[in-house]
Each structure stands twice: as C-alpha cells, then as structure tokens.
Design a protein around this motif. Structure first.
Motif, PDB file in Angstrom:
ATOM      1  N   THR A  60     -26.403 -17.945 -11.500  1.00  0.00           N
ATOM      2  CA  THR A  60     -26.860 -18.101 -10.202  1.00  0.00           C
ATOM      3  C   THR A  60     -27.346 -19.412  -9.850  1.00  0.00           C
ATOM      4  O   THR A  60     -27.917 -20.031 -10.686  1.00  0.00           O
ATOM      5  N   GLN A  62     -29.748 -22.210  -7.518  1.00  0.00           N
ATOM      6  CA  GLN A  62     -31.088 -22.125  -6.842  1.00  0.00           C
ATOM      7  C   GLN A  62     -31.043 -21.842  -5.686  1.00  0.00           C
ATOM      8  O   GLN A  62     -31.715 -21.201  -4.858  1.00  0.00           O
ATOM      9  N   THR A  63     -30.077 -22.224  -4.709  1.00  0.00           N
ATOM     10  CA  THR A  63     -29.777 -21.919  -3.224  1.00  0.00           C
ATOM     11  C   THR A  63     -29.107 -20.507  -2.920  1.00  0.00           C
ATOM     12  O   THR A  63     -29.090 -20.298  -1.824  1.00  0.00           O
ATOM     13  N   ASP A  64     -28.948 -19.768  -3.918  1.00  0.00           N
ATOM     14  CA  ASP A  64     -28.317 -18.192  -3.675  1.00  0.00           C
ATOM     15  C   ASP A  64     -29.575 -17.400  -3.033  1.00  0.00           C
ATOM     16  O   ASP A  64     -30.785 -17.666  -3.607  1.00  0.00           O
ATOM     17  N   THR A  65     -28.962 -16.812  -1.878  1.00  0.00           N
ATOM     18  CA  THR A  65     -30.154 -15.850  -1.594  1.00  0.00           C
ATOM     19  C   THR A  65     -30.156 -14.525  -2.601  1.00  0.00           C
ATOM     20  O   THR A  65     -29.472 -14.190  -3.382  1.00  0.00           O
ATOM     21  N   ASP A  66     -31.119 -13.743  -2.282  1.00  0.00           N
ATOM     22  CA  ASP A  66     -31.346 -12.454  -2.763  1.00  0.00           C
ATOM     23  C   ASP A  66     -30.225 -11.608  -2.616  1.00  0.00           C
ATOM     24  O   ASP A  66     -29.835 -11.104  -3.738  1.00  0.00           O
ATOM     25  N   PHE A  67     -29.622 -11.706  -1.296  1.00  0.00           N
ATOM     26  CA  PHE A  67     -28.260 -10.920  -1.417  1.00  0.00           C
ATOM     27  C   PHE A  67     -27.130 -11.524  -2.139  1.00  0.00           C
ATOM     28  O   PHE A  67     -26.553 -10.444  -3.044  1.00  0.00           O
ATOM     29  N   GLU A  68     -27.042 -12.540  -2.359  1.00  0.00           N
ATOM     30  CA  GLU A  68     -25.923 -13.313  -3.078  1.00  0.00           C
ATOM     31  C   GLU A  68     -26.208 -12.850  -4.405  1.00  0.00           C
ATOM     32  O   GLU A  68     -25.215 -12.750  -5.374  1.00  0.00           O
TER      33      GLU A  68
END
Length: 406
Positions: A60, A62-68
């Motif tokens: 994953t 660093q910019t991925d959200t919790d949803f992603e």
C-alpha cells in the motif's frame, strides 16, 4: 474486520483460531515509500486443507486512505482463500471474474520512474492543554521526517520539538519570622497564593545513513543532537558509525528477524548545570552492542531487545538493558501479553550537582540518581461464548467519548 466479514460471506469466521480449517496470519512492515507491506500467510490446519500453505504480499502507498487499504487487503484475502473455498460446497456458488483491460499488458518491460526519487516527507504538530483550578499545563510539539529507502540504501532525517509549560498555585498559610500565624482583621490566618512556573523543553534531530553490502551485512552511521533539560542537557551531539548482521534473509523479515549491531559513538555534551563530576562541557567516547529478535507466528508474537554500552575512557561507567514484549496464545480463547523493560545503570554522567526543591522533583524537571529502572505491563485476554462471528452491527458506533467523566 467488520469490512472483511461483510465482503467475504462464503466462509465462517471463528473466534477460536485453533478450530478453524484455515488460519490467516497478517504481518506488516512500513515500506520505503511510507506505506506498508502486508504479508498474508494462509495456513491449512485441518480437514481437507491440512498441510496447505500459501503466501501473498500486498503493498500500500502512504497516500492510501483507510478505505483503500482495507479494500485492497480484502481483495487479496479473497484471492488467497479461493483455492481453499474451491474444494468446498461453497465453491459452487462463487463466480470469479478473470477479465481485464488489454491495455494493462505491455509486451516490453518498462522501467518505473519515480519523480520524487523515492524521497518521502512527513510534517506534523500537536498541542495539549490541561486546566485545573490550581494548575495549568500546556504541551506543544512538532516533528518532521524525511526518508529515502531502497533495497540498498536507507537515508533518514528527522527533527522534533516538545515544550511543556506548567504553572501551579500553592496556598501557603502566612507566618511571621517566629513561625506564628499572621492574622487578618477578622482573626483568620492569611493564606498566600504562591505561583510556580516550570518549563521542560526537549529538542532533537537525527540523521541516519545505511548501506547494504550483502543480504546479511550492512554498515552506516547515526548523527543526532538533542536538548533535554530534564536530563541536564543544554545540548548534546553524537556521531555513531556501526556495522550490523542480520541472521535471517530480508525476504522473511515480516515474520522473523535477528539483528546484531555494533558501533562506536562520540558524544559532545553541554550541560545546563554543573554535573556531579564538576564539568559543564565534555566530549566522551563509548561503544555499544545491540541485538534484537522478532517473531510473528501462529502462536503469537515476540520481540526481544538487548543493549550493552560503556565509556571507553572509564570502563566503570556502563549500562545494560533488555526489553521483552510478547503476546502468546495459550489456547484459542486465552492469550497472555506482557511488556517488560529493565536497565542497570552505572553511567549517569549527566546528573546535576546541588540540591533540588520538591517541586523540581515532582514536576519532572530533574532526574534523580538511580541504579536501575524497570517498566512493566502485563495481562491476559480470555474470550468465551459463541465461536462463530459473522454478523456485523455498527449501530451507535459514533457515540462520542469524553476524557473526563461521561
């Protein structure tokens, strides 16, 4: 887990992992880009799945959200479970879409180019205010981290600042030179309010560079500087070159690692107050050995760290310490956790000479002499009741939690 149970309904989720047909162990480590690499270990435990093992890796950003992150993890969990579910009756009702966009396939390999050249930047700040009738405490802080991590190099720069401003008011009965109470016109003893102000500041920066020369060997250095008035440091700078050996290959670092690190360190110390040795400035050289072991297995996880150091110009000034943290599943329903850290200290060269008031000690403005330090936390968890845990109900989930009484 709520999202995973909602999206994957072809299997049953059990609280007791020992009675499940398939055990899924998820390990994760921070990656060079600031994201995380998840290792999914699918372990067949019994019935037709006994003995089967599969491993998948999920990366994953660093910019991925919790949803992603949870959506990507869930998709790979589905992929990993597919071979197991295919051998059950539930496999008859599952459809797998193997279509993809032809544009995603390229005949020739393309070299990936990162416009940031793998540099990652993080900036943050925080503040905390606590107010009571007779006291006030303000904590403010900030930090910055800059990293560049590849398979051969590791470069990091960081800085932080923490300031603790505390004011207390003491109610002190007024007395005269002979110790007799001083009374007001009504005959009541006069009470004075004495205000005490304390400022505990910490500031620090660090830089690290590490070069891998083989799957097991690496070398590098650490540079650091800090101000810590609690430990009597007006400012301290240090430089520590070191070598490190890793007994396990990097490919399995998510599950286990054992590293030994040895280095020589040069420290330049400037003190707030004169130390017990009668100095305000000094340069000292020390060497240290560090070892760390980490295991993340079906039975739980274990981390052990050890450190030994002493000053080269005075072998009587040394310290050693060990920390252990573990969570062990004794049975499927019972687990035990603990964290213990102990240090034997004979190198408190920073201790300030002179006497200190009770307020200095209680406020944490100064550090007292100590031969050892111990910090521990332990407990257990026991789960009982229904083993099946497939239902998801998040009603009233957004209820606010207050710091004080609710």
């Amino acid at each position: 887990m709520d999202f995973i149970r909602t999206e994957i309904t072809a299997v049953d989720f059990y609280r007791d992992n020992q009675i499940a047909d398939v055990f899924l162990l998820i390990n994760n480590n921070r990656s060079g880009g600031g994201g995380r690499q998840y290792q999914l270990l699918f372990i067949g435990q019994q019935n037709i799945h006994a003995g089967r093992r599969d491993t998948l890796y999920v990366n994953t950003k660093q910019t991925d959200t919790d949803f992603e992150v949870r959506e990507r993890l869930t998709r790979f969990i589905k992929l990993g479970l597919a071979p197991y579910v295919a051998k059950t009756k539930a496999g008859e009702g599952i459809e797998i879409n193997m279509k993809t966009d032809p544009a995603n396939f390229v005949d020739e390999e393309e070299e990936s180019v990162d416009p940031w050249n793998y540099w990652v930047f993080n900036v943050g700040s925080n503040a905390n205010i606590e107010l009571e009738e007779l006291s006030r405490q303000i904590n403010i802080g900030g930090d910055i981290n800059i990293n560049r991590i590849t398979d051969k190099w590791k470069i990091s720069l960081s800085g932080r600042i923490d300031e603790r401003l505390r004011r207390t008011i003491q109610k002190v009965p007024r007395v005269d030179a002979n110790g007799n109470p001083v009374l007001d016109e009504s005959g009541n003893q006069i009470i004075d309010q004495v205000q005490n102000n304390f400022d505990v500041s910490e500031f620090g920066f660090s830089h690290q560079l590490v070069k891998a020369i083989s799957p097991q060997w690496s070398y590098g250095y650490d540079i650091a500087g800090r101000q810590n008035t609690r430990f009597n440091y007006q400012f301290q700078t240090s430089f520590r070159p070191a070598v490190e050996y890793n007994f396990f290959p990097e490919a399995v670092q998510n599950s286990r690692f054992l590293r030994v690190n040895y280095g020589v360190e040069v420290r330049r110390n400037s003190y707030v107050e004169e130390t017990i040795s009668g100095v305000l400035d000094e340069t000292r050289v020390l060497h240290s050995l560090r070892a760390s072991l980490g295991l993340n297995q079906r039975w739980g996880n274990l981390e052990i760290g050890y450190r030994l150091r002493n000053y080269l110009d005075d072998f009587s000034s040394w310290s050693t310490g060990m920390n252990i943290s573990a969570e062990v599943r004794v049975t499927g329903n019972f687990s035990f956790f603990m964290r213990v850290e102990g240090n034997y200290v004979k190198d408190q060269i920073y201790l300030a000479s002179g006497d200190f008031t009770e307020q200095d000690i209680l406020s944490g403005r100064v550090t007292l002499p100590s031969a050892y330090t111990v910090d521990s936390r332990f407990g257990f968890n026991y789960r009982f009741g229904s083993n099946l845990n497939n239902f998801v109900n998040r009603r009233f989930f957004g209820r606010a939690n207050f710091v004080g009484n609710d």
